[in-house]
Motif scaffolding. Structure first.
Motif, PDB file in Angstrom:
ATOM      1  N   HIS A 216       0.831  -1.210   0.000  1.00 47.69           N
ATOM      2  CA  HIS A 216       0.000   0.000   0.000  1.00 47.69           C
ATOM      3  C   HIS A 216       0.857   1.247   0.000  1.00 47.69           C
ATOM      4  CE1 HIS A 216      -3.481   2.490   0.463  1.00 47.69           C
ATOM      5  NE2 HIS A 216      -3.058   2.993   1.600  1.00 47.69           N
TER       6      HIS A 216
ATOM      7  N   HIS B  65       1.047   5.385  -2.066  1.00 48.19           N
ATOM      8  CA  HIS B  65       0.325   6.323  -2.943  1.00 48.19           C
ATOM      9  C   HIS B  65       1.280   7.057  -3.887  1.00 48.19           C
ATOM     10  CE1 HIS B  65      -3.648   6.302  -0.811  1.00 48.19           C
ATOM     11  NE2 HIS B  65      -2.888   5.815   0.161  1.00 48.19           N
TER      12      HIS B  65
ATOM     13  N   HIS C 135      -9.145   1.354   0.882  1.00 44.09           N
ATOM     14  CA  HIS C 135      -8.901   1.509   2.318  1.00 44.09           C
ATOM     15  C   HIS C 135     -10.076   0.952   3.116  1.00 44.09           C
ATOM     16  CE1 HIS C 135      -6.529   4.908   0.550  1.00 44.09           C
ATOM     17  NE2 HIS C 135      -5.660   4.565   1.477  1.00 44.09           N
TER      18      HIS C 135
ATOM     19  N   HIS D  34      -5.021  -0.803   6.003  1.00 50.71           N
ATOM     20  CA  HIS D  34      -5.235  -0.393   7.401  1.00 50.71           C
ATOM     21  C   HIS D  34      -5.999  -1.429   8.225  1.00 50.71           C
ATOM     22  CE1 HIS D  34      -3.178   3.310   6.748  1.00 50.71           C
ATOM     23  NE2 HIS D  34      -3.938   3.578   5.705  1.00 50.71           N
TER      24      HIS D  34
ATOM     25  N   ASP E 157       2.213   3.095   3.003  1.00 41.55           N
ATOM     26  CA  ASP E 157       1.190   4.142   2.875  1.00 41.55           C
ATOM     27  C   ASP E 157       1.816   5.516   2.685  1.00 41.55           C
ATOM     28  OD1 ASP E 157      -1.374   5.154   2.648  1.00 41.55           O
ATOM     29  OD2 ASP E 157      -1.645   5.411   4.811  1.00 41.55           O
TER      30      ASP E 157
END
Ligand SMILES: [Zn+2]
Length: 470
Positions: free
Chosen positions: A78, A80, A245, A297, A348
């Motif tokens: 994960h 971005h 998420h 998460h 993340d």
């Protein structure tokens, strides 16, 4: 070309769960990794035994990394892409406000193709520096930015699963990232057709894969979820992924979890991804869960949600660095693992402020030993290594291709040279070790995972080929 690499090898062998990791830990102090012409592992063992692993007449290139280490490449489940320049964003507070005030404006800058191109180069450079050979990458809303990401990743020789971030509803600062319902499906479909398996033309051998990626349920509508369910159903068999998420911020009344349940009027947040997104968790469309689905998460899950993820083969991307940065809390380790769901690691970035998966594992150790009462646990270093490598390969449903050094797998690995990072070097050289050989090797792995920093990751290989941006 065939290759031989010498160094101290650590990996978690076989295909067990995290509960088996300690028993499956392999440590070969004076080891050799032999890689065939096709980039697959043909030998992993003691250096003195490696002769004969390759066919006679083979003339491999020999790389002597001693006293360095050879580890499986890190898998980041994960991260971005459009937050490449948004790490350490200040002035947002917790998740929903941080998105509105810091992240949506930042991601909107990717509308500029030159800016997006620059970010793609930076993103891949950071991945190589951190030894992240495979990743599930949350994409930009803008197709030209995704084109830059896939093209640059291909040039670097890294693995990627990514999809454009889908948003069909949002406040003022999210406006540049929104599309109509029709465009959300059209642009996602076009990305699948353009990039899924594009490098080899075969999903089973490709390094490039595409995912369907709504930011989260609050960024889309019941119509979007229904349409995405139809789309996913039509491309599941082609190995397309789903990513989003789940249960990140549980601030009472106004946080992400409560707001989602208020907006959708559902019993659980997971229901919105499971086709049950109508009031009362009534079925309104097809499920997006499955063994190629990863939810980031999962800090505040109900038991029924964990059970449903385990049942469908959906994995969790565990992101403790980000959870601390955004005040999201701690995912209960023992309870989550006990539910049987696969838990892999995610940076993340930019919710997290670290690119290194080993830093995520280091923070995982710290937050889980700090859980209250009986929930507290001292993670075994083999469990940490498993979570950052093999569990990630499993989350991406490519465990048969990489994640450890089992024979026949594609050779994804990193070289760690402690001498390039003096604090790590000193801890390895002068730290005390148990007289018990097994505990001593576990202590060494722990020091390594806690102490790796980017300068110590000196070489990164994917399928036996050096990853680099020339
Ligand atoms: Zn995220």
């Amino acid at each position: 070309m065939s290759q031989v690499h010498f160094g101290h090898i650590f990996h978690v062998a076989g295909s067990g769960t995290v509960a088996d990791a300690a028993a499956s830990l392999v440590s070969i102090e004076d080891g050799a990794l032999v890689i065939g012409d096709d980039g697959r592992i043909v030998f992993c063992g003691n250096r003195v035994d490696h002769d004969g692993a390759l066919p006679s007449g083979a003339d491999p290139t020999v790389f002597d990394h001693r006293p360095g280490f050879l580890l499986p490449g890190f898998v980041d489940t994960h991260i971005h892409f459009p937050q490449t320049f948004a790490g350490d964003a200040y002035g947002g507070g917790q998740l929903l406000e941080w998105l509105t005030l810091c992240i949506f404006p930042s991601e909107s800058r990717f509308a500029d193709p030159e800016y997006a191109e620059r970010a793609a180069v930076e993103f891949c450079t950071r991945r190589i520096a951190a030894g992240t050979t495979a990743a599930m990458v949350f994409g930009s809303a803008f197709p030209h930015a995704q084109d830059a990401l896939f093209a640059t990743t291909k040039r670097a020789g890294l693995r990627i699963v990514s999809g454009r971030g889908i948003q069909t509803v949002g406040g003022d600062t999210a406006q540049p990232l929104l599309t109509s319902e029709e465009d959300a499906i059209r642009l996602t479909t076009e990305e699948i057709e353009k990039w899924h398996g594009a490098d080899t033309g075969d999903v089973a051998t490709a390094l490039l894969h595409v995912a369907i990626v709504p930011r989260f349920s609050l960024s889309v509508t019941t119509e979007t979820l229904r349409n995405l369910g139809e789309l996913y159903d039509s491309v599941r068999e082609r190995g397309v992924y789903f990513h989003s998420h789940l249960n990140e911020n549980a601030r009472p009344g106004t946080g992400e979890v409560d707001t989602t349940k208020q907006v959708y009027q559902v019993d659980s947040y997971l229901d919105t991804y499971d086709g049950k997104f109508l009031p009362g968790s009534t079925v309104g469309g097809k499920s997006l869960l499955g063994k190629r689905s990863i939810l980031a998460h999962c800090v505040h899950c109900q038991d029924s949600e964990l059970e449903r993820m385990a049942e469908t083969g959906t994995s969790i991307a565990h992101c403790p660095v980000s959870q601390q940065f955004l005040g999201s809390g701690t995912m209960p380790w023992k309870r989550t693992i006990a539910a049987g769901v696969n838990v892999a690691a995610g940076t993340d970035f930019g919710g997290g402020d670290e690119w290194l998966i080993s830093k995520v594992l280091s923070d995982a150790f710290k937050v889980h030993i700090s859980e209250p009462g009986d929930a507290g646990v001292s993670m075994h270093p083999a469990e940490m290594l498993f979570t950052g490598t093999l569990a990630g390969a499993r989350a991406l449903d490519m465990e048969d291709r990489f994640g450890n050094f089992d024979l026949g797998k594609e050779a994804d690995f990193i070289v760690v040279e402690p001498s390039r990072h003096p604090p790590l070097d000193a801890a390895l050289k002068y730290g005390i070790r148990s007289d018990d050989a097994q505990l001593a090797r576990e202590q060494t792995l722990f020091v390594l995972l806690m102490g790796i920093r980017e300068p110590a990751v000196t070489e990164v290989y994917v399928r036996g080929r050096r990853a680099e941006l020339s």
